[in-house]
Each structure stands twice: as structure tokens, then as C-alpha cells.
Enzyme design. Sequence first.
Site, PDB file in Angstrom:
ATOM      1  N   ARG A  96      87.367 -13.201  13.011  1.00  0.00           N
ATOM      2  CA  ARG A  96      86.386 -12.601  12.087  1.00  0.00           C
ATOM      3  C   ARG A  96      86.994 -11.922  10.869  1.00  0.00           C
ATOM      4  O   ARG A  96      86.522 -12.134   9.748  1.00  0.00           O
ATOM      5  CB  ARG A  96      85.449 -11.640  12.830  1.00  0.00           C
ATOM      6  CG  ARG A  96      84.621 -12.276  13.944  1.00  0.00           C
ATOM      7  CD  ARG A  96      83.989 -13.557  13.521  1.00  0.00           C
ATOM      8  NE  ARG A  96      83.063 -14.098  14.492  1.00  0.00           N
ATOM      9  CZ  ARG A  96      82.676 -15.364  14.529  1.00  0.00           C
ATOM     10  NH1 ARG A  96      83.147 -16.226  13.659  1.00  0.00           N
ATOM     11  NH2 ARG A  96      81.811 -15.782  15.422  1.00  0.00           N
ATOM     12  N   ASP A 125      80.095  -9.538  16.327  1.00  0.00           N
ATOM     13  CA  ASP A 125      80.620 -10.239  15.154  1.00  0.00           C
ATOM     14  C   ASP A 125      80.059  -9.723  13.838  1.00  0.00           C
ATOM     15  O   ASP A 125      80.768  -9.642  12.839  1.00  0.00           O
ATOM     16  CB  ASP A 125      80.380 -11.746  15.301  1.00  0.00           C
ATOM     17  CG  ASP A 125      81.295 -12.342  16.358  1.00  0.00           C
ATOM     18  OD1 ASP A 125      82.397 -11.805  16.549  1.00  0.00           O
ATOM     19  OD2 ASP A 125      80.908 -13.334  16.999  1.00  0.00           O
TER      20      ASP A 125
HETATM   21  N1  ARG Z   1      82.100 -11.588  23.194  1.00  0.00           N
HETATM   22  C1  ARG Z   1      83.121 -12.094  22.342  1.00  0.00           C
HETATM   23  C2  ARG Z   1      83.470 -11.151  21.250  1.00  0.00           C
HETATM   24  O1  ARG Z   1      82.745 -10.257  20.991  1.00  0.00           O
HETATM   25  C3  ARG Z   1      82.790 -13.459  21.791  1.00  0.00           C
HETATM   26  C4  ARG Z   1      81.553 -13.598  20.976  1.00  0.00           C
HETATM   27  C5  ARG Z   1      81.478 -14.990  20.467  1.00  0.00           C
HETATM   28  N2  ARG Z   1      80.230 -15.553  20.318  1.00  0.00           N
HETATM   29  C6  ARG Z   1      79.651 -16.479  21.122  1.00  0.00           C
HETATM   30  N3  ARG Z   1      78.685 -17.132  20.610  1.00  0.00           N
HETATM   31  N4  ARG Z   1      80.020 -16.724  22.305  1.00  0.00           N
HETATM   32  O2  ARG Z   1      84.476 -11.283  20.616  1.00  0.00           O
END
Ligand code: ARG
Length: 418
Positions: A96, A125
Site C-alpha cells: 500500500r 487499506d
Molecule cells: N488483512 C490484510 C491486511 O490488512 C489483507 C487485506 C487484503 N484484502 C483482501 N481483500 N483480502 O493487510
Amino acid sequence: MSEKGKVVLAYSGGLDTSVAVRWIQETYKLDVVTLTIDMGAQKYLENARRRALDVGAIAAEVVDARETFVNYFCWPALRAGALYEDAYPLATALGRPLIAKLLVDTAKRHGARAVAHGCTGKGNDQVRFDVGIKTLAPGMKIIAPARECYMTRDEAINYAQKHNIKIDVTKKSPYSTDENLWGRSIECGAMEDAWIEPPEDAYQWTVNPCQAPDEPQYIELEFEKGVPVALDGADMDGPSLIAKLNEIAGGHGIGRIDHVENRLVGIKSREIYEAPAAKVLYEAHKALESICLTRPAQRFKSLVAEKYADNVYDGLWYSGFHQDLTAYVHSSQRAVSGTVRMKLYRGGAVKTGVKSPYSLYNKSLATYDEGDEFDHRAADGFIELHGLPSRIQSRFQQGPLQNSEQKVQTIPPEIEAG
Ligand code: ARG
């Protein structure tokens, strides 16, 4: 030249971000430039540029950021030993801040005063993007269509059909996924029930360990100052090494992680990860540190690792604290060079050998055989001094130490009675 203002949208090429292109045009009356970033997930990349232009973007950029992602984000996290809640190698969280940086750079190049991303208002995110963008470009406006006007999948499909957006929705997946070289994150679907075993179709990079080869595979990984530089004797650049290792270790069912994690926004969420290369590299790096770092350095570094992981997870990559931790980690790795042999077998990656020109492991001190150089007589004096505080305490504080009425007893009663 267009008279309208511009916005740069982080674009994956999928349904949601394609809908976002049109939604932003309609809602904000802005021209949309899309930015698709290759961090190792090949999925939509080849078609993204064409698709973005089809949907109405005025320009569509595709950037290969694999080297940058590995060298500036994955390797530092590996050197730090950062695993969120001792489980998650942070693939999504590490990607990110790089996307935030590239969005801001692209916006500046296009003279855009806004950037956009496809995050909902419920996850981590959005925080990582927004905090990163606001830190790098304080005046930049952020548009988040999915947060401002959430659409269910069916609503998004209807919207796409109404607006003539050609999207392949036949491959309906019950999961929400994110992937890059460092790993794959999977949520939603049946696993939202924390009691349900993740269905086999949630996994794409790893074979089921039960179906993995019956023969173990041995590999050798070489590190220089905590950075992996070679696999089985062949020097490799970061992205190639990780891609190769994902393939090898994934084939042995390694790197499946099932984690109920504490999200930054306060909820617990069940997330599945696949990170074969990261899993093997973390184990190997830890093994190398075990011979290259002193005991206090190892202990302190595990404290740093926890802080580092929380900080990355929480979207604070561009904070001063992150720089401070990274400076420590960098310094700590100056002697972490050497080779680790790993055995890959049915879901497990274990170290079977480790060597380094800077090894602190000294066989002539450790051995119980011929050639022992450890001075056994020195142990007497050492024990005398090491045990001194305990002996003094037992002499002068006998009552409080052995009082059987105290709530927490540290001396078993039968011994006390005898
Ligand atoms: N829970 C993880 C994080 O906050 C991954 C999030 C990613 N998104 C998904 N669509 N699985 O970094």
C-alpha cells in the site's frame, strides 16, 4: 487539452475499479488517469491499459514496480523479522505505501490535484492509502468511490451493464483477494465463520500439504547483510528469487496461514494468506541470525520486529518512527551473511544447516567431545556470582519468600513441608 481537473486512480482492471472510473467521471466531473502497478500479480496487467481506455480513462499508465517493491519494502521487512501478530508477513500492508507513493508521483506529473483508490470504509487499506498520501502530499484530495457509495457485487454488475462497461463477471469468486509477489490475502466467503476450515478453492499458490510430494526437497539460500541474494548457488535478483521460491515452496504446500487478526479499525477478521517464499525466507533468516547475533541483540531485535510489524500494518510507513526502527534493523544486519539449508516437506520448511563467515557459533566451545576449549573451572566462579542475589534474598527475606499464605506459591507445598 481537457479543461477539466484530473484524478489519478489506482486501477487493477477488475470490476470494482472499472466501475470507479465511470462513477468518478459522473460524480466529480473529473478526467480519470488510471495507474496499474505490477508488484508481481499478473492477473489483469496485460489487459488493464486497454480496459481502462475502453471504460473512458483519458490515459492509462502501467508501471513495473517489482524491483522497488522487493528492495524497499519486502527485504526491509524480512530483515526486521516483521510478522504481524506472529503470523502475517504483511504482503498487502507492504504494497500500500508504494501504491500511495506512485499515485502521488503520477498525480504530480499529470498536474492532477486528486487521487483515488478502490477501498471500502471497513478495512485497513483505506487507512494505509490515505495516511500515506496525506503524508507525502498534504494538499492532495482523496476520492474513494467504494467508501463514498458502497455497491454490493450485484449493484456493481448492474452499474457496469447500465454503463456499457465490458467486464468478465463469469468467474464469480466468493472471496475478496489481494496479491503481490510477497503473498496472497484471501477473505470473505465461507471462512467468515471462524469455525469453518478454509475451503480448498481459497488457495491458489499452494498445494494441499496432504497432496504434496512424498520426497523432501533441500534448498540453499544465501544472504548478504540479511538480504537473500542466491538460491541453490545461483545469484538472483529479488523478484526472480521470490517468484521461484513461491513456486518451489508452494509445490510443497508451504505458506498457508489462517489468522484471526486484529484490524486497525477495531474489528477482528478471519484472513487466509498464502506466502510460500516469505515463510521459507523468514525461517531461514531467523536461523542465520541465530548464529550471527548475540543473545541481547536477538532479544532486542524481536521487540523491534513487533513494533515494526504493527507500524507497517497500521499504515505508518512514512513516519519518523518507521525510519528509526529501520535504522536499527539496518545496523543489526551488518554480520547477517551466510548460507542456510532448508528442508521443504509437506507444508513445513525447516532449517537443517547454517553457516556464516561471521558465525558466533564456536564448535570448540560447544562440543562435549575431544577438543573442548571451554574452561569448566570458570563455571564455579560464574555460578557463585550469578546466584549471589538469590542467596542473599533467601537469607534476609525468608518469611516473605516462603510464606504459605501468599496467593501465588512458587515452592511446591510437599517440598516446603519436607
Ligand atoms: N488483512 C490484510 C491486511 O490488512 C489483507 C487485506 C487484503 N484484502 C483482501 N481483500 N483480502 O493487510
